[in-house]
Enzyme design. Structure first.
Site, PDB file in Angstrom:
ATOM      1  N   PHE A  19       0.822  -1.214   0.000  1.00  0.00           N
ATOM      2  CA  PHE A  19       0.000   0.000   0.000  1.00  0.00           C
ATOM      3  C   PHE A  19       0.866   1.279   0.000  1.00  0.00           C
ATOM      4  CE2 PHE A  19      -2.308   2.741   3.325  1.00  0.00           C
ATOM      5  CZ  PHE A  19      -2.985   3.487   2.377  1.00  0.00           C
ATOM      6  N   ILE A  20       1.726   1.449   0.997  1.00  0.00           N
ATOM      7  CA  ILE A  20       2.458   2.716   1.110  1.00  0.00           C
ATOM      8  C   ILE A  20       3.673   2.741   0.175  1.00  0.00           C
ATOM      9  CG2 ILE A  20       3.524   4.365   2.711  1.00  0.00           C
ATOM     10  CD1 ILE A  20       2.056   2.936   5.002  1.00  0.00           C
ATOM     11  N   ALA A  58       7.230  -5.380   5.148  1.00  0.00           N
ATOM     12  CA  ALA A  58       6.907  -5.868   6.493  1.00  0.00           C
ATOM     13  C   ALA A  58       5.611  -6.658   6.441  1.00  0.00           C
ATOM     14  CB  ALA A  58       6.742  -4.689   7.454  1.00  0.00           C
ATOM     15  N   GLU A  59       5.416  -7.478   7.456  1.00  0.00           N
ATOM     16  CA  GLU A  59       4.078  -7.996   7.770  1.00  0.00           C
ATOM     17  C   GLU A  59       3.437  -6.901   8.610  1.00  0.00           C
ATOM     18  OE1 GLU A  59       2.376 -10.656   6.902  1.00  0.00           O
ATOM     19  OE2 GLU A  59       3.977 -11.479   5.660  1.00  0.00           O
ATOM     20  N   ASP A  86       3.919   4.586  14.624  1.00  0.00           N
ATOM     21  CA  ASP A  86       3.699   5.156  15.965  1.00  0.00           C
ATOM     22  C   ASP A  86       3.330   4.073  16.975  1.00  0.00           C
ATOM     23  OD1 ASP A  86       1.116   4.606  15.040  1.00  0.00           O
ATOM     24  OD2 ASP A  86       0.334   6.621  15.368  1.00  0.00           O
ATOM     25  N   GLU A  87       2.947   2.888  16.480  1.00  0.00           N
ATOM     26  CA  GLU A  87       2.511   1.829  17.397  1.00  0.00           C
ATOM     27  C   GLU A  87       3.636   1.347  18.307  1.00  0.00           C
ATOM     28  OE1 GLU A  87      -0.156  -1.120  15.802  1.00  0.00           O
ATOM     29  OE2 GLU A  87      -0.667   0.169  14.128  1.00  0.00           O
ATOM     30  N   TYR A 101       2.928  -7.351  16.429  1.00  0.00           N
ATOM     31  CA  TYR A 101       3.339  -6.521  15.285  1.00  0.00           C
ATOM     32  C   TYR A 101       4.215  -5.362  15.744  1.00  0.00           C
ATOM     33  CZ  TYR A 101       2.917  -2.586  12.013  1.00  0.00           C
ATOM     34  OH  TYR A 101       3.185  -1.502  11.215  1.00  0.00           O
ATOM     35  N   PRO A 156     -18.078  -4.590  11.006  1.00  0.00           N
ATOM     36  CA  PRO A 156     -17.625  -5.000  12.346  1.00  0.00           C
ATOM     37  C   PRO A 156     -16.743  -3.944  12.995  1.00  0.00           C
ATOM     38  CG  PRO A 156     -16.341  -6.120  10.644  1.00  0.00           C
ATOM     39  CD  PRO A 156     -17.324  -5.244   9.920  1.00  0.00           C
ATOM     40  N   ASN A 193     -12.955   5.285  16.115  1.00  0.00           N
ATOM     41  CA  ASN A 193     -13.392   4.427  15.002  1.00  0.00           C
ATOM     42  C   ASN A 193     -14.840   4.704  14.594  1.00  0.00           C
ATOM     43  OD1 ASN A 193     -10.935   3.228  14.677  1.00  0.00           O
ATOM     44  ND2 ASN A 193     -11.390   1.462  15.974  1.00  0.00           N
TER      45      ASN A 193
HETATM   46  N1  LIG Z   1      -0.403   1.089   6.878  1.00  0.00           N
HETATM   47  C1  LIG Z   1      -0.176   1.969   7.848  1.00  0.00           C
HETATM   48  O1  LIG Z   1      -1.106   2.638   8.306  1.00  0.00           O
HETATM   49  C2  LIG Z   1       1.227   2.168   8.391  1.00  0.00           C
HETATM   50  C3  LIG Z   1       1.442   3.193   9.309  1.00  0.00           C
HETATM   51  C4  LIG Z   1       2.751   3.414   9.765  1.00  0.00           C
HETATM   52  C5  LIG Z   1       3.787   2.625   9.310  1.00  0.00           C
HETATM   53  N2  LIG Z   1       3.542   1.602   8.432  1.00  0.00           N
HETATM   54  C6  LIG Z   1       4.690   0.806   7.955  1.00  0.00           C
HETATM   55  O2  LIG Z   1       4.808   1.084   6.567  1.00  0.00           O
HETATM   56  C7  LIG Z   1       5.335  -0.055   5.880  1.00  0.00           C
HETATM   57  C8  LIG Z   1       4.441  -0.407   4.707  1.00  0.00           C
HETATM   58  O3  LIG Z   1       3.116  -0.653   5.204  1.00  0.00           O
HETATM   59  P1  LIG Z   1       1.919  -1.024   4.213  1.00  0.00           P
HETATM   60  O4  LIG Z   1       0.666  -0.668   4.897  1.00  0.00           O
HETATM   61  O5  LIG Z   1       2.223  -0.515   2.857  1.00  0.00           O
HETATM   62  O6  LIG Z   1       2.070  -2.605   4.206  1.00  0.00           O
HETATM   63  P2  LIG Z   1       1.445  -3.691   3.204  1.00  0.00           P
HETATM   64  O7  LIG Z   1       1.096  -4.853   4.077  1.00  0.00           O
HETATM   65  O8  LIG Z   1       0.393  -3.078   2.342  1.00  0.00           O
HETATM   66  O9  LIG Z   1       2.663  -4.052   2.240  1.00  0.00           O
HETATM   67  C9  LIG Z   1       3.800  -4.717   2.692  1.00  0.00           C
HETATM   68  C10 LIG Z   1       4.583  -5.160   1.465  1.00  0.00           C
HETATM   69  O10 LIG Z   1       5.792  -5.783   1.919  1.00  0.00           O
HETATM   70  C11 LIG Z   1       6.000  -6.968   1.161  1.00  0.00           C
HETATM   71  N3  LIG Z   1       6.784  -7.907   1.978  1.00  0.00           N
HETATM   72  C12 LIG Z   1       6.411  -8.480   3.138  1.00  0.00           C
HETATM   73  N4  LIG Z   1       7.400  -9.288   3.585  1.00  0.00           N
HETATM   74  C13 LIG Z   1       8.405  -9.207   2.679  1.00  0.00           C
HETATM   75  C14 LIG Z   1       9.685  -9.808   2.582  1.00  0.00           C
HETATM   76  N5  LIG Z   1      10.123 -10.675   3.511  1.00  0.00           N
HETATM   77  N6  LIG Z   1      10.467  -9.493   1.535  1.00  0.00           N
HETATM   78  C15 LIG Z   1      10.037  -8.621   0.574  1.00  0.00           C
HETATM   79  N7  LIG Z   1       8.822  -8.045   0.603  1.00  0.00           N
HETATM   80  C16 LIG Z   1       8.009  -8.333   1.654  1.00  0.00           C
HETATM   81  C17 LIG Z   1       4.611  -7.480   0.845  1.00  0.00           C
HETATM   82  O11 LIG Z   1       4.607  -8.347  -0.276  1.00  0.00           O
HETATM   83  C18 LIG Z   1       3.851  -6.182   0.602  1.00  0.00           C
HETATM   84  O12 LIG Z   1       3.905  -5.793  -0.760  1.00  0.00           O
HETATM   85  C19 LIG Z   1       5.442  -1.159   6.927  1.00  0.00           C
HETATM   86  O13 LIG Z   1       6.777  -1.233   7.359  1.00  0.00           O
HETATM   87  C20 LIG Z   1       4.532  -0.689   8.064  1.00  0.00           C
HETATM   88  O14 LIG Z   1       4.988  -1.173   9.306  1.00  0.00           O
HETATM   89  C21 LIG Z   1       2.279   1.361   7.966  1.00  0.00           C
END
Ligand SMILES: NC(=O)c1ccc[n+]([C@@H]2O[C@H](COP(=O)([O-])OP(=O)(O)OC[C@H]3O[C@@H](n4cnc5c(N)ncnc54)[C@H](O)[C@@H]3O)[C@@H](O)[C@H]2O)c1
Length: 328
Positions: free
Chosen positions: A12-13, A85-86, A128-129, A152, A207, A251
């Site tokens: 996503f990001i 990340a997961e 921020d978590e 997480y 939900p 929420n």
């Molecule tokens: N979504 C939020 O609101 C949010 C807020 C703050 C920080 N973050 C951080 O931003 C980052 C991106 O978040 P997101 O929401 O886009 O996540 P997401 O779950 O949408 O995407 C994660 C991506 O990482 C890839 N990935 C996972 N494990 C991998 C591995 N071992 N090797 C290579 N690729 C791998 C996945 O295939 C996926 O495309 C994360 O580090 C998350 O902790 C997210």
């Protein structure tokens, strides 16, 4: 910054960041996107960019240290921007192991690459978590204590500590950012906003954990992409920057806004969606409130969020409504 290796760029990001940077006239380098393509990835997030002359996708796991090092050497990478990340708290409560592997070991693997290629700058995307939960008042800052409450956030905290320790021990060039909740097009439909939009459209129950009083600070994903670019180009080596949206909502308040935006978009009534609200047993250990004080990045680097919630939600609702009609 010339050539960037983006990890997790099909998520996503990460994909929003790639789209943002490739559109910048000031960026003349190339982006190499390394993504394992887990369930959360969506290659369509980069539609229109796949054939961009300065973009390349490589499917790989960030734990393949030697392979990543070879990519960095062959592609003459100057900076790694680490999103992979997961990311889903509920999944981490079911099983923490994949989170340790991707978030902790994966980050360590990339830091090992940078240790071998210390001219590469490493920017770590965190959350921020890691700071745990706030009460009714107060804000997280770069000086807040780490108190992660979910598996997480514990793995993200561990990865932050590894980045800091590697930078200190091996004199590496690193930066870290902690961001609040992101929303926008292209988020995997297990997170709050896409679930609510898609369930409204399908007339399915909405939900909400507990009584829906948990508060989050929401930031439109493009504002986050711009913040990361600002840190990469203007941030100081070794620094941490906290990024928030100045948009705190419980929420239930957020769901009300989603419903109103959807009602305008579909021409339906808000009541028809409100009837679908369904309170469910709370998430174990559910953090009550997150809120970020972004003064540092605003004052030092001149970044500020520019998307209002109204505008961002409208764009998000439109995107999911179109995505849903494409699936039917
Ligand atoms: N979504 C939020 O609101 C949010 C807020 C703050 C920080 N973050 C951080 O931003 C980052 C991106 O978040 P997101 O929401 O886009 O996540 P997401 O779950 O949408 O995407 C994660 C991506 O990482 C890839 N990935 C996972 N494990 C991998 C591995 N071992 N090797 C290579 N690729 C791998 C996945 O295939 C996926 O495309 C994360 O580090 C998350 O902790 C997210």
């Amino acid at each position: 910054m010339n050539n960037l290796l983006v990890t997790g760029g099909a998520g996503f990001i990460g994909s929003a960041f790639i789209r943002f940077v490739l559109r910048l006239s000031s960026f003349a380098g190339k982006i190499v996107n390394v993504d394992k393509l887990t369930y959360a990835a969506n290659e369509n997030n980069l539609n229109g960019f796949q054939n961009h002359p300065r973009y390349r996708f490589i499917q790989a796991d960030i734990n393949q240290t030697e392979f990543i090092e070879r990519i960095c050497l062959e592609q003459e990478i100057d900076a790694i921007v680490h999103f992979a990340a997961e990311t889903h708290v509920d999944r981490s409560i079911v099983s923490a192991a994949p989170f340790v592997e991707a978030n902790v070991l994966g980050t360590m693997s990339l830091l090992e690459v940078v240790r071998k290629c210390p001219y590469i700058h490493f920017h770590h995307i965190s959350t921020d978590e890691v700071y745990g939960s706030l009460g009714e008042s107060g804000y997280f800052t770069e000086h807040s204590n780490y108190r992660p409450n979910s598996p997480y956030s514990a793995t993200k905290a561990a990865s932050d500590h590894l980045v800091r320790a590697y930078a200190h021990t091996y004199n590496l060039s690193t930066t870290i950012s902690h961001c609040s909740n992101n929303y926008g097009p292209g988020q995997f439909p297990e997170k709050f906003i896409p679930v609510m939009i898609l369930n409204c459209l399908a007339q399915k129950p909405l939900p909400i954990y507990g009584r829906g009083v948990n508060v989050r600070d929401w930031l439109y994903v493009e504002d986050h992409a711009r913040a990361i670019w600002t840190i990469l180009t203007q941030g100081k080596k070794g620094q941490t920057y906290d990024i928030g949206g100045d948009t705190e909502l419980s929420n239930v308040e957020l769901l009300q806004q989603i419903i109103e935006t959807l009602a305008v978009h579909t021409g339906g009534s808000a009541q028809q969606y409100q009837k679908l609200i369904h309170f469910v047993a709370d998430r174990p250990g559910h953090d009550f409130r997150y809120a970020i004080d972004s003064s540092k990045i605003k004052k030092e680097l001149g970044w500020t969020p520019i998307w209002t919630l109204d505008r961002g939600l409208k764009k998000t609702v439109q995107w999911y409504a179109q995505a849903e009609s494409r699936m039917i």
